[in-house]
Write an enzyme that holds these catalytic residues in place. Structure first.
Site, short mmCIF file in Angstrom:
data_model
loop_
_atom_site.label_atom_id
_atom_site.label_comp_id
_atom_site.label_asym_id
_atom_site.label_seq_id
_atom_site.Cartn_x
_atom_site.Cartn_y
_atom_site.Cartn_z
N SER A 6 1.64 -4.81 3.54
CA SER A 6 0.62 -5.20 4.51
C SER A 6 0.61 -6.72 4.64
CB SER A 6 -0.77 -4.74 4.06
OG SER A 6 -0.84 -3.34 4.02
N ARG A 47 -2.67 8.17 0.69
CA ARG A 47 -3.56 7.14 0.15
C ARG A 47 -4.72 7.82 -0.58
NH1 ARG A 47 -5.89 2.64 4.13
NH2 ARG A 47 -7.13 4.35 4.93
N LYS A 92 -11.64 0.29 6.85
CA LYS A 92 -11.67 -0.88 5.97
C LYS A 92 -12.64 -1.89 6.58
CE LYS A 92 -7.33 -0.85 3.44
NZ LYS A 92 -6.22 -1.70 2.95
#
Length: 213
Positions: free
Chosen positions: A111, A42, A140
């Site tokens: 997701s 990521r 997050k």
């Protein structure tokens, strides 16, 4: 490459926030040696050229160790580095569009946060699901914690592997026993550790105990 439940057991999601004493490549190598079963690269800050160069390097590392390699969000990079999989969120390209771009051989992870989203992802070609945030997380800050019953309902509703993500670490993996998840996706619990390889050995054991309870 088939996406099976064993792939999801200990799913490492990179974050260069902890790059320092080790390079990201070295961190991933340590995680693989410690027992991670999947790696997702990521990168939110790198441009596509640097992202691709890094992806090619880490993809080769994962292939050497026979660990599936996913790219987060960037379909072009995933195609160009010949990744095993691509993971997308609800705000990214829809699974059906991703499938039309990558073909049948690349795994697609999506997701999801509800049974409706999970069923839609499966219908549109998802091979595995990431569900969360399961616990509060600093990675997050714009997501809500998902109730345990929603996680259980999602696992019961689909027949593809499900991995839990969000704020998971040594202290709370065991709380996921009985939910039906096939494993855990970890960011800071792996890459924020002082000794990544040893930490992953512990996390691998805890994850195995959790899914078998």
């Amino acid at each position: 490459m088939k996406c099976d439940k064993e792939t999801m057991l200990l799913y490492a999601v990179t974050d260069r926030a902890w790059v320092g004493r080790q390079s990201l490549y070295e961190q991933v190598e340590s995680a693989i040696k410690g027992g991670v079963t999947c790696v997702q690269l990521r990168e939110k800050e790198l441009n596509d050229e640097d992202f691709l160069a890094e992806a090619i390097e880490i993809s080769a590392l994962c292939r050497k160790h026979k660990v599936p390699f996913f790219i987060n969000d960037n379909v072009e990079v995933a195609i160009k580095c010949n990744a095993d999989g691509i993971h997308v969120g609800q705000e990214d390209m829809a699974a059906a569009q991703v499938r039309s771009r990558v073909g049948d051989d690349m795994m697609i992870g999506v997701s999801v946060h509800s049974v409706e989203e999970a069923l839609d992802a499966v219908k549109n070609g998802a091979d595995c699901l990431g569900v969360g945030a399961i616990f509060s997380t600093s990675t997050k800050t714009d997501v809500d914690v998902l109730p345990r019953e929603v996680l259980c309902d999602i696992c019961n509703a689909v027949d593809i592997p499900v991995v839990a993500i969000g704020g998971i670490g040594k202290g709370n993996i065991s709380q996921l026993a009985g939910t039906g998840v096939d494993g855990v996706a970890l960011v800071s619990a792996i890459f924020g550790a002082d000794d990544i390889e040893n930490e992953c050995r512990i996390l691998r054991r805890l994850s195995e105990e959790m899914v078998n309870r």
